[in-house]
Motif scaffolding. Structure first.
Motif, PDB file in Angstrom:
ATOM      1  N   ILE A 273       0.844  -1.204   0.000  1.00  0.00           N
ATOM      2  CA  ILE A 273       0.000   0.000   0.000  1.00  0.00           C
ATOM      3  C   ILE A 273       0.874   1.246   0.000  1.00  0.00           C
ATOM      4  N   ASP A 274       0.705   2.043  -1.025  1.00  0.00           N
ATOM      5  CA  ASP A 274       1.498   3.262  -1.131  1.00  0.00           C
ATOM      6  C   ASP A 274       0.855   4.373  -0.290  1.00  0.00           C
ATOM      7  N   ARG A 275      -0.444   4.609  -0.555  1.00  0.00           N
ATOM      8  CA  ARG A 275      -1.148   5.688   0.144  1.00  0.00           C
ATOM      9  C   ARG A 275      -2.576   5.241   0.444  1.00  0.00           C
ATOM     10  N   VAL A 276      -3.174   5.839   1.482  1.00  0.00           N
ATOM     11  CA  VAL A 276      -4.532   5.441   1.893  1.00  0.00           C
ATOM     12  C   VAL A 276      -5.429   6.662   2.030  1.00  0.00           C
ATOM     13  N   VAL A 277      -6.652   6.525   1.509  1.00  0.00           N
ATOM     14  CA  VAL A 277      -7.687   7.556   1.651  1.00  0.00           C
ATOM     15  C   VAL A 277      -8.907   6.884   2.282  1.00  0.00           C
TER      16      VAL A 277
END
Ligand code: 5RP
Length: 219
Positions: free
Chosen positions: A46-50
């Motif tokens: 996972i690179d980024r989470v929203v």
């Protein structure tokens, strides 16, 4: 198998869609909470989470994730979320947890929308689950009147305020034969912020967990 075990199974099945470098959107609800539990195990992918709600943000932060805004990431690779009802055409009713507006925004911003449900959510026609509609508080009675004209029975979700400071009307007695058309028509009523029909932007993949395992439907 009980409903929770099925939700877990559906959440596990969604992990394969989260590949290395993914900007991940995370929905809201008890099925997605199972996914949040599993995410530390695939943190390296996972690179980024929203997140689609304050509730989910809190859980993600408890798992050690830094949660970014959609404005910061721009677009989402994979959005995983549950639903209150789903059809074989991957049309959905969402918003039982009241997070429908941010959920619809994240679904709209995602390249792939993976919906995870247990088999009790699969229906022939949407509408048995009361349709959640987020409204601006000052427009609540006006919108309710319009919904009655459409033969719905709107019920104000009492003591509930959305993350956006708005109210929810749960609309009973609608038989939603043409979800795309009804979504469009309801979107025209002033004061409605978001309609819980997800048909114009349906799921791309529906993972349905039942006693026999997980069935996958694609658009
Ligand atoms: C929240 C939602 C949820 O996805 C929907 O209510 C399903 O929730 P659960 O997984 O708890 O059954 O739309 O606004």
């Amino acid at each position: 198998m009980d409903a929770n075990a099925k939700k877990r199974l559906a959440a596990e099945a969604s992990l394969e869609f989260i590949t290395p470098g993914t900007t991940l959107g995370v929905g809201t609800g008890s099925t997605v909470n199972q996914l949040v539990d599993l995410l530390p195990g695939i943190r390296d992918r996972i690179d980024r989470v929203v997140s689609s709600s304050r509730a989910t943000t809190r859980l993600l932060e408890q798992q050690g994730f830094e949660v970014l805004t959609l404005n910061e990431v721009g677009a989402i690779d994979v959005y995983v979320d549950g639903a209150d009802e789903a059809t074989k055409r991957l049309h959905l009713i969402k918003g039982g947890g009241g997070a429908l507006t941010r959920e619809k925004v994240l679904a709209g911003a995602s390249r792939r929308f993976v919906c995870i449900v247990d088999d009790s959510k699969l229906v022939g026609m949407l509408g048995e689950f009361p349709l959640p509609i987020e409204v601006i508080p000052m427009a609540q009675e006006f919108v309710a009147g319009k919904l009655v004209k459409l033969r719905g029975r709107p019920v104000w979700r009492e003591d509930f305020v959305t993350d956006n400071g708005n109210h929810i009307l749960d609309v009973h007695d609608l038989q939603i034969g043409n979800p795309i058309e009804l979504e469009s028509r309801l979107n025209q009523i002033p004061g409605i912020v978001t309609v819980g029909i997800f048909a114009q932007r349906p799921a791309d993949v529906l993972l349905i967990a039942g006693d026999g395992g997980v069935r996958e439907l694609r658009a």
